[in-house]
Design a protein around this motif. Sequence first.
Motif, PDB file in Angstrom:
ATOM      1  N   GLN A   1       0.828  -1.215   0.000  1.00  0.00           N
ATOM      2  CA  GLN A   1       0.000   0.000   0.000  1.00  0.00           C
ATOM      3  C   GLN A   1       0.864   1.268   0.000  1.00  0.00           C
ATOM      4  O   GLN A   1       0.570   2.250   0.681  1.00  0.00           O
ATOM      5  N   ILE A   2       1.924   1.205  -0.792  1.00  0.00           N
ATOM      6  CA  ILE A   2       2.843   2.336  -0.910  1.00  0.00           C
ATOM      7  C   ILE A   2       2.243   3.458  -1.762  1.00  0.00           C
ATOM      8  O   ILE A   2       2.583   4.634  -1.599  1.00  0.00           O
ATOM      9  N   PHE A   3       1.344   3.096  -2.679  1.00  0.00           N
ATOM     10  CA  PHE A   3       0.824   4.089  -3.626  1.00  0.00           C
ATOM     11  C   PHE A   3      -0.637   3.810  -3.946  1.00  0.00           C
ATOM     12  O   PHE A   3      -1.174   2.732  -3.660  1.00  0.00           O
ATOM     13  N   ASP A   4      -1.264   4.821  -4.577  1.00  0.00           N
ATOM     14  CA  ASP A   4      -2.654   4.697  -5.030  1.00  0.00           C
ATOM     15  C   ASP A   4      -2.787   4.852  -6.541  1.00  0.00           C
ATOM     16  O   ASP A   4      -3.679   4.261  -7.140  1.00  0.00           O
ATOM     17  N   ARG A   5      -1.894   5.663  -7.136  1.00  0.00           N
ATOM     18  CA  ARG A   5      -1.910   5.851  -8.587  1.00  0.00           C
ATOM     19  C   ARG A   5      -0.475   5.832  -9.104  1.00  0.00           C
ATOM     20  O   ARG A   5       0.465   6.171  -8.379  1.00  0.00           O
ATOM     21  N   ILE A   6      -0.335   5.432 -10.366  1.00  0.00           N
ATOM     22  CA  ILE A   6       0.994   5.281 -10.955  1.00  0.00           C
ATOM     23  C   ILE A   6       1.189   6.305 -12.063  1.00  0.00           C
ATOM     24  O   ILE A   6       0.335   6.464 -12.940  1.00  0.00           O
ATOM     25  N   PHE A   7       2.346   6.983 -12.018  1.00  0.00           N
ATOM     26  CA  PHE A   7       2.718   7.954 -13.039  1.00  0.00           C
ATOM     27  C   PHE A   7       4.012   7.469 -13.680  1.00  0.00           C
ATOM     28  O   PHE A   7       5.041   7.349 -13.025  1.00  0.00           O
ATOM     29  N   ILE A   8       3.942   7.166 -14.975  1.00  0.00           N
ATOM     30  CA  ILE A   8       5.043   6.475 -15.643  1.00  0.00           C
ATOM     31  C   ILE A   8       5.527   7.255 -16.858  1.00  0.00           C
ATOM     32  O   ILE A   8       4.727   7.820 -17.618  1.00  0.00           O
ATOM     33  N   ASP A   9       6.847   7.313 -17.023  1.00  0.00           N
ATOM     34  CA  ASP A   9       7.450   7.949 -18.202  1.00  0.00           C
ATOM     35  C   ASP A   9       6.892   7.296 -19.465  1.00  0.00           C
ATOM     36  O   ASP A   9       6.832   6.065 -19.578  1.00  0.00           O
ATOM     37  N   GLU A  10       6.500   8.118 -20.431  1.00  0.00           N
ATOM     38  CA  GLU A  10       5.843   7.606 -21.637  1.00  0.00           C
ATOM     39  C   GLU A  10       6.741   6.698 -22.472  1.00  0.00           C
ATOM     40  O   GLU A  10       6.249   5.949 -23.320  1.00  0.00           O
ATOM     41  N   LYS A  11       8.066   6.734 -22.231  1.00  0.00           N
ATOM     42  CA  LYS A  11       8.980   5.879 -22.985  1.00  0.00           C
ATOM     43  C   LYS A  11       9.608   4.791 -22.107  1.00  0.00           C
ATOM     44  O   LYS A  11      10.624   4.196 -22.480  1.00  0.00           O
ATOM     45  N   ALA A  12       9.009   4.533 -20.956  1.00  0.00           N
ATOM     46  CA  ALA A  12       9.511   3.474 -20.081  1.00  0.00           C
ATOM     47  C   ALA A  12       9.393   2.116 -20.759  1.00  0.00           C
ATOM     48  O   ALA A  12       8.545   1.916 -21.638  1.00  0.00           O
ATOM     49  N   HIS A  13      10.236   1.191 -20.352  1.00  0.00           N
ATOM     50  CA  HIS A  13      10.237  -0.144 -20.948  1.00  0.00           C
ATOM     51  C   HIS A  13       8.873  -0.824 -20.794  1.00  0.00           C
ATOM     52  O   HIS A  13       8.160  -0.609 -19.813  1.00  0.00           O
TER      53      HIS A  13
ATOM     54  N   GLY B   1      -3.845  -3.063 -11.350  1.00  0.00           N
ATOM     55  CA  GLY B   1      -5.238  -2.635 -11.382  1.00  0.00           C
ATOM     56  C   GLY B   1      -5.426  -1.185 -10.984  1.00  0.00           C
ATOM     57  O   GLY B   1      -6.554  -0.674 -11.000  1.00  0.00           O
ATOM     58  N   LYS B   2      -4.339  -0.494 -10.653  1.00  0.00           N
ATOM     59  CA  LYS B   2      -4.421   0.912 -10.276  1.00  0.00           C
ATOM     60  C   LYS B   2      -4.448   1.792 -11.536  1.00  0.00           C
ATOM     61  O   LYS B   2      -4.046   1.375 -12.619  1.00  0.00           O
ATOM     62  N   LYS B   3      -4.910   3.021 -11.362  1.00  0.00           N
ATOM     63  CA  LYS B   3      -4.915   3.978 -12.461  1.00  0.00           C
ATOM     64  C   LYS B   3      -3.489   4.288 -12.876  1.00  0.00           C
ATOM     65  O   LYS B   3      -2.632   4.575 -12.035  1.00  0.00           O
ATOM     66  N   VAL B   4      -3.197   4.231 -14.194  1.00  0.00           N
ATOM     67  CA  VAL B   4      -1.864   4.488 -14.722  1.00  0.00           C
ATOM     68  C   VAL B   4      -1.918   5.714 -15.634  1.00  0.00           C
ATOM     69  O   VAL B   4      -2.698   5.750 -16.584  1.00  0.00           O
ATOM     70  N   ILE B   5      -1.085   6.715 -15.324  1.00  0.00           N
ATOM     71  CA  ILE B   5      -1.024   7.947 -16.115  1.00  0.00           C
ATOM     72  C   ILE B   5       0.392   8.123 -16.638  1.00  0.00           C
ATOM     73  O   ILE B   5       1.358   8.053 -15.878  1.00  0.00           O
ATOM     74  N   GLN B   6       0.541   8.354 -17.936  1.00  0.00           N
ATOM     75  CA  GLN B   6       1.854   8.575 -18.523  1.00  0.00           C
ATOM     76  C   GLN B   6       2.202  10.067 -18.514  1.00  0.00           C
ATOM     77  O   GLN B   6       1.333  10.912 -18.754  1.00  0.00           O
ATOM     78  N   PHE B   7       3.475  10.386 -18.228  1.00  0.00           N
ATOM     79  CA  PHE B   7       3.920  11.773 -18.296  1.00  0.00           C
ATOM     80  C   PHE B   7       4.998  11.903 -19.372  1.00  0.00           C
ATOM     81  O   PHE B   7       5.609  10.918 -19.791  1.00  0.00           O
ATOM     82  N   SER B   8       5.245  13.140 -19.806  1.00  0.00           N
ATOM     83  CA  SER B   8       6.181  13.394 -20.900  1.00  0.00           C
ATOM     84  C   SER B   8       7.582  12.926 -20.523  1.00  0.00           C
ATOM     85  O   SER B   8       8.026  13.083 -19.380  1.00  0.00           O
ATOM     86  N   HIS B   9       8.267  12.396 -21.507  1.00  0.00           N
ATOM     87  CA  HIS B   9       9.575  11.784 -21.326  1.00  0.00           C
ATOM     88  C   HIS B   9      10.563  12.718 -20.631  1.00  0.00           C
ATOM     89  O   HIS B   9      10.810  13.847 -21.099  1.00  0.00           O
ATOM     90  N   LEU B  10      11.095  12.266 -19.494  1.00  0.00           N
ATOM     91  CA  LEU B  10      12.137  12.970 -18.733  1.00  0.00           C
ATOM     92  C   LEU B  10      11.700  14.345 -18.218  1.00  0.00           C
ATOM     93  O   LEU B  10      12.543  15.164 -17.849  1.00  0.00           O
ATOM     94  N   ASP B  11      10.402  14.590 -18.135  1.00  0.00           N
ATOM     95  CA  ASP B  11       9.885  15.929 -17.855  1.00  0.00           C
ATOM     96  C   ASP B  11       9.291  16.002 -16.452  1.00  0.00           C
ATOM     97  O   ASP B  11       8.138  15.610 -16.232  1.00  0.00           O
TER      98      ASP B  11
ATOM     99  N   GLY C   1      16.019   3.638 -15.470  1.00  0.00           N
ATOM    100  CA  GLY C   1      17.148   4.331 -14.868  1.00  0.00           C
ATOM    101  C   GLY C   1      18.108   4.871 -15.905  1.00  0.00           C
ATOM    102  O   GLY C   1      18.733   5.910 -15.716  1.00  0.00           O
ATOM    103  N   LEU C   2      18.251   4.142 -17.010  1.00  0.00           N
ATOM    104  CA  LEU C   2      19.028   4.594 -18.159  1.00  0.00           C
ATOM    105  C   LEU C   2      18.261   4.146 -19.396  1.00  0.00           C
ATOM    106  O   LEU C   2      18.093   2.948 -19.624  1.00  0.00           O
ATOM    107  N   PHE C   3      17.763   5.112 -20.151  1.00  0.00           N
ATOM    108  CA  PHE C   3      17.035   4.776 -21.369  1.00  0.00           C
ATOM    109  C   PHE C   3      18.068   4.364 -22.412  1.00  0.00           C
ATOM    110  O   PHE C   3      18.901   5.192 -22.829  1.00  0.00           O
ATOM    111  N   PRO C   4      18.053   3.087 -22.834  1.00  0.00           N
ATOM    112  CA  PRO C   4      19.206   2.517 -23.538  1.00  0.00           C
ATOM    113  C   PRO C   4      19.403   2.960 -24.980  1.00  0.00           C
ATOM    114  O   PRO C   4      20.509   2.841 -25.498  1.00  0.00           O
TER     115      PRO C   4
END
Length: 361
Positions: free
Chosen positions: A98-110, A121-131, A155-158
């Motif tokens: 129960q560390i979080f309720d919603r997830i915010f993920i880099d749009e270019k994540a693996h 099953g949580k709400k997932v929202i993408q944010f602009s790359h490295l922004d 951690g490192l976008f390859p």
Amino acid sequence: MESKLRPVTTLNGKNYLYFAGTSYYQLHAHSEIIASAVEATRQWGIGAATSRTINGTTPLLLKLEKKIADFFETEDAAYLPSGYLSNLAGIQALEQLQIFDRIFIDEKAHYSNLAGARGTGKKVIQFSHLDADNLEKKIKKHLKKGEKPLIVSDGLFPIMAEVPPVPAYLKIAEAYDGAIWIDDAHGAGILGEHGRGLYEYFNLSSDRLYSGGTLSKAFGAYGGFIIGDNRFIHTVKSGEVMTGTNSPPSAIAGAASRGIEMIKNNPEFLRRLKSNALYLKAKIKSIGIAAEENAIPIVAFSSGNAEKMEKIQQMLMNKGIYIQFVKYIGAGSEGILRIVVSSAHTKEEIDFLVNSLAFIL
């Protein structure tokens, strides 16, 4: 690939000076790594043929997890059959705690990070790359009162060798009582003074920071890992991913164990890798190709459209050099040319690559 992975690798029956892939220290064909894989197989067989939570936990695996935790200076570690599974298991464990309720993920994540995020099953929202600014805007817009965010990124976008602004992410996490999950697959082993990855690279320490990675790149082996405190790792090991997958094969665990030892006990590997990366980038810039002035051993560049870049790749192959033309996350619609230097390459080999590229361009 028709040979062991090495600076000169055989592809489709022809030898090429190989500047590709992710074997940053060229350990995948090292005699000590191979010997450790063979020895582990002889002692423990191919594998336990059951999950870790039944009776598939062997002394070999426990020893490896201890080495992983010691290398990254954490309380404990979990070893999984692949790096892809590390992201699923890590994010799942954070949800169980129960560390979080919603997830915010880099749009270019693996892909695996997005799969792990959606799997909760949580709400997932993408944010602009490295922004970081866009991340905070998305949090303000989508996070409800009393909810906590989980910020997810590589951690490192390859492809483009980009490092996310995690110090800024951490300030945002602190402001909203959130946490950060970093997929350090490419950073582990090469970023930071001792190769401990992105958090060491930025000299960050916080109980809001979580991460996992893989031993299939810098460490010359295979399999994923998650690091953290005892409570978190216990949750990982009792979660669905580890209880639902077979114990990893002995050979790759043995290879991984030796790979960690070699990088830890031979700091010259990392020094040589950084030296080669800086040398490559200086040479590349001298022929008009843009390159960041850092010691990350990756140079990526575009030149016209996909057809032209494939032609450049083929012309280099005609000279006995192989670099990648890839279409992957972050490469754009036309793809990108990607050069990877290892600690095993010589300055003369780097010179040959750059001079050949200059002639072609």
